[in-house]
Write a protein that holds these residues in place. Sequence first.
Motif, PDB file in Angstrom:
ATOM      1  N   ASP A   1       0.799  -1.219   0.000  1.00 31.70           N
ATOM      2  CA  ASP A   1       0.000   0.000   0.000  1.00 31.70           C
ATOM      3  C   ASP A   1       0.838   1.278   0.000  1.00 31.70           C
ATOM      4  OD1 ASP A   1      -2.296  -1.523   0.010  1.00 31.70           O
ATOM      5  OD2 ASP A   1      -2.422  -1.542   2.198  1.00 31.70           O
ATOM      6  N   MET A   2       2.144   1.144   0.187  1.00 35.46           N
ATOM      7  CA  MET A   2       3.008   2.321   0.241  1.00 35.46           C
ATOM      8  C   MET A   2       3.185   2.905  -1.164  1.00 35.46           C
ATOM      9  SD  MET A   2       6.856   2.674   1.825  1.00 35.46           S
ATOM     10  CE  MET A   2       6.370   2.220   3.474  1.00 35.46           C
ATOM     11  N   GLU A   3       3.260   4.217  -1.239  1.00 37.66           N
ATOM     12  CA  GLU A   3       3.403   4.883  -2.533  1.00 37.66           C
ATOM     13  C   GLU A   3       4.852   4.805  -3.027  1.00 37.66           C
ATOM     14  OE1 GLU A   3       3.797   7.692   0.891  1.00 37.66           O
ATOM     15  OE2 GLU A   3       2.216   6.340   0.280  1.00 37.66           O
ATOM     16  N   ASP A   4       4.989   4.912  -4.351  1.00 36.68           N
ATOM     17  CA  ASP A   4       6.311   4.968  -4.962  1.00 36.68           C
ATOM     18  C   ASP A   4       6.836   6.387  -4.835  1.00 36.68           C
ATOM     19  OD1 ASP A   4       6.767   2.344  -5.797  1.00 36.68           O
ATOM     20  OD2 ASP A   4       5.472   2.586  -7.548  1.00 36.68           O
ATOM     21  N   PRO A   5       8.111   6.594  -4.777  1.00 36.18           N
ATOM     22  CA  PRO A   5       9.216   5.659  -4.925  1.00 36.18           C
ATOM     23  C   PRO A   5       9.612   4.976  -3.619  1.00 36.18           C
ATOM     24  CG  PRO A   5      10.134   7.843  -4.748  1.00 36.18           C
ATOM     25  CD  PRO A   5       8.625   7.986  -4.679  1.00 36.18           C
ATOM     26  N   TYR A   6       8.936   5.350  -2.509  1.00 36.67           N
ATOM     27  CA  TYR A   6       9.329   4.808  -1.207  1.00 36.67           C
ATOM     28  C   TYR A   6       9.297   3.283  -1.188  1.00 36.67           C
ATOM     29  CZ  TYR A   6       8.549   9.646   0.066  1.00 36.67           C
ATOM     30  OH  TYR A   6       8.598  11.002   0.105  1.00 36.67           O
ATOM     31  N   LYS A   7       8.225   2.725  -1.712  1.00 37.38           N
ATOM     32  CA  LYS A   7       8.064   1.279  -1.728  1.00 37.38           C
ATOM     33  C   LYS A   7       9.209   0.605  -2.480  1.00 37.38           C
ATOM     34  CE  LYS A   7       4.987  -1.264  -4.398  1.00 37.38           C
ATOM     35  NZ  LYS A   7       3.628  -1.608  -4.807  1.00 37.38           N
ATOM     36  N   GLU A   8       9.482   1.093  -3.680  1.00 39.31           N
ATOM     37  CA  GLU A   8      10.499   0.451  -4.508  1.00 39.31           C
ATOM     38  C   GLU A   8      11.901   0.627  -3.931  1.00 39.31           C
ATOM     39  OE1 GLU A   8      11.910   0.091  -9.152  1.00 39.31           O
ATOM     40  OE2 GLU A   8      10.269   1.448  -8.631  1.00 39.31           O
ATOM     41  N   VAL A   9      12.204   1.805  -3.403  1.00 36.65           N
ATOM     42  CA  VAL A   9      13.527   2.045  -2.811  1.00 36.65           C
ATOM     43  C   VAL A   9      13.722   1.134  -1.606  1.00 36.65           C
ATOM     44  CG1 VAL A   9      14.941   3.734  -1.582  1.00 36.65           C
ATOM     45  CG2 VAL A   9      13.782   4.395  -3.690  1.00 36.65           C
ATOM     46  N   PHE A  10      12.706   1.020  -0.751  1.00 37.95           N
ATOM     47  CA  PHE A  10      12.811   0.155   0.417  1.00 37.95           C
ATOM     48  C   PHE A  10      13.039  -1.296   0.002  1.00 37.95           C
ATOM     49  CE2 PHE A  10      11.258  -2.570   3.783  1.00 37.95           C
ATOM     50  CZ  PHE A  10      11.829  -2.000   4.911  1.00 37.95           C
ATOM     51  N   GLU A  11      12.267  -1.759  -0.977  1.00 37.56           N
ATOM     52  CA  GLU A  11      12.399  -3.139  -1.424  1.00 37.56           C
ATOM     53  C   GLU A  11      13.754  -3.400  -2.069  1.00 37.56           C
ATOM     54  OE1 GLU A  11       8.890  -3.541  -3.860  1.00 37.56           O
ATOM     55  OE2 GLU A  11       7.688  -4.234  -2.158  1.00 37.56           O
ATOM     56  N   LEU A  12      14.255  -2.458  -2.842  1.00 36.46           N
ATOM     57  CA  LEU A  12      15.567  -2.634  -3.471  1.00 36.46           C
ATOM     58  C   LEU A  12      16.671  -2.703  -2.418  1.00 36.46           C
ATOM     59  CD1 LEU A  12      15.262  -0.207  -6.512  1.00 36.46           C
ATOM     60  CD2 LEU A  12      15.414  -2.707  -6.602  1.00 36.46           C
ATOM     61  N   ARG A  13      16.532  -1.893  -1.378  1.00 42.24           N
ATOM     62  CA  ARG A  13      17.553  -1.857  -0.340  1.00 42.24           C
ATOM     63  C   ARG A  13      17.497  -3.094   0.548  1.00 42.24           C
ATOM     64  NH1 ARG A  13      22.538  -0.165   0.935  1.00 42.24           N
ATOM     65  NH2 ARG A  13      22.716   0.066   3.167  1.00 42.24           N
ATOM     66  N   VAL A  14      16.305  -3.441   1.036  1.00 43.72           N
ATOM     67  CA  VAL A  14      16.176  -4.533   2.000  1.00 43.72           C
ATOM     68  C   VAL A  14      16.178  -5.899   1.327  1.00 43.72           C
ATOM     69  CG1 VAL A  14      14.685  -5.545   3.776  1.00 43.72           C
ATOM     70  CG2 VAL A  14      14.999  -3.073   3.677  1.00 43.72           C
ATOM     71  N   PHE A  15      15.343  -6.060   0.319  1.00 39.64           N
ATOM     72  CA  PHE A  15      15.219  -7.376  -0.304  1.00 39.64           C
ATOM     73  C   PHE A  15      16.235  -7.581  -1.429  1.00 39.64           C
ATOM     74  CE2 PHE A  15      10.867  -6.262   1.159  1.00 39.64           C
ATOM     75  CZ  PHE A  15      10.836  -7.127   2.238  1.00 39.64           C
ATOM     76  N   GLY A  16      16.511  -6.517  -2.168  1.00 36.17           N
ATOM     77  CA  GLY A  16      17.475  -6.608  -3.256  1.00 36.17           C
ATOM     78  C   GLY A  16      18.904  -6.430  -2.811  1.00 36.17           C
ATOM     79  N   GLU A  17      19.093  -5.930  -1.563  1.00 35.60           N
ATOM     80  CA  GLU A  17      20.414  -5.706  -0.977  1.00 35.60           C
ATOM     81  C   GLU A  17      21.302  -4.856  -1.875  1.00 35.60           C
ATOM     82  OE1 GLU A  17      21.990  -9.513   0.143  1.00 35.60           O
ATOM     83  OE2 GLU A  17      20.421  -9.835   1.629  1.00 35.60           O
ATOM     84  N   LEU A  18      20.710  -3.851  -2.501  1.00 33.43           N
ATOM     85  CA  LEU A  18      21.473  -2.947  -3.358  1.00 33.43           C
ATOM     86  C   LEU A  18      22.027  -1.791  -2.539  1.00 33.43           C
ATOM     87  CD1 LEU A  18      19.199  -2.658  -6.527  1.00 33.43           C
ATOM     88  CD2 LEU A  18      21.143  -4.176  -6.152  1.00 33.43           C
ATOM     89  N   SER A  19      23.142  -1.240  -2.994  1.00 28.43           N
ATOM     90  CA  SER A  19      23.723  -0.078  -2.330  1.00 28.43           C
ATOM     91  C   SER A  19      22.919   1.165  -2.705  1.00 28.43           C
ATOM     92  CB  SER A  19      25.180   0.098  -2.758  1.00 28.43           C
ATOM     93  OG  SER A  19      25.233   0.514  -4.105  1.00 28.43           O
ATOM     94  N   PHE A  20      23.107   2.219  -1.934  1.00 27.91           N
ATOM     95  CA  PHE A  20      22.411   3.469  -2.238  1.00 27.91           C
ATOM     96  C   PHE A  20      22.859   4.029  -3.579  1.00 27.91           C
ATOM     97  CE2 PHE A  20      21.961   3.484   2.467  1.00 27.91           C
ATOM     98  CZ  PHE A  20      20.583   3.424   2.496  1.00 27.91           C
ATOM     99  N   THR A  21      24.105   3.816  -3.922  1.00 26.46           N
ATOM    100  CA  THR A  21      24.606   4.267  -5.220  1.00 26.46           C
ATOM    101  C   THR A  21      23.872   3.553  -6.349  1.00 26.46           C
ATOM    102  OG1 THR A  21      26.782   4.630  -4.221  1.00 26.46           O
ATOM    103  CG2 THR A  21      26.691   4.518  -6.623  1.00 26.46           C
ATOM    104  N   GLN A  22      23.684   2.249  -6.211  1.00 30.82           N
ATOM    105  CA  GLN A  22      22.987   1.476  -7.227  1.00 30.82           C
ATOM    106  C   GLN A  22      21.518   1.883  -7.317  1.00 30.82           C
ATOM    107  OE1 GLN A  22      24.022  -2.283  -5.451  1.00 30.82           O
ATOM    108  NE2 GLN A  22      25.440  -2.788  -7.121  1.00 30.82           N
ATOM    109  N   ILE A  23      20.895   2.109  -6.174  1.00 34.97           N
ATOM    110  CA  ILE A  23      19.488   2.524  -6.173  1.00 34.97           C
ATOM    111  C   ILE A  23      19.347   3.881  -6.835  1.00 34.97           C
ATOM    112  CG2 ILE A  23      17.527   3.167  -4.705  1.00 34.97           C
ATOM    113  CD1 ILE A  23      18.579   1.037  -2.700  1.00 34.97           C
TER     114      ILE A  23
END
Length: 164
Positions: free
Chosen positions: A111-133
């Motif tokens: 239910d969270m709006e983008d880009p917050y949802k996608e950034v959170f998922e990329l960081r936590v589940f995708g384990e991407l660095s902030f530079t990559q995000i």
Amino acid sequence: MDKKTAEKLYDTCYMQVYSYVMTLARDQHKAQEITQETFFKAMTAKQTFRGDSECLSWLCAIAKNTFIDSTRKSSRYQDEPDETLADNDTDIEQSITDSETSFRIHMLLHDMEDPYKEVFELRVFGELSFTQIGAIFRKTENWARVTYHRARLKLKERMNSNEI
């Protein structure tokens, strides 16, 4: 562990381990102590790194255990109950391992709006660095950090209001 390998490991991972410990301890002096103790334990351990995971993961596990031990010792001296003090900011990531809580978090994330949802998922589940995000969104690393931080705050608010 030979001296050259130890030096390389220290040079490569020190800042990342220190940053991790800083999020746990929230005290620069304590974070420096725990980080130094972490590398000491890693370099003098009878059992060496097996290679089942990345060196950084191994070091962070040692750091976390060292932090927990340090917290327990200090709580004994302060006549407080012997409990591990958990970092509120890492509670979200830790609770993802619990399947029921994980499902609830995913429902809130859905239910969270983008880009917050996608950034959170990329960081936590995708384990991407902030530079990559930041690169994915064609934004700066700082933008990714701020957006991730805001997403965590939004998720925490929603978790508190839903009593997760």
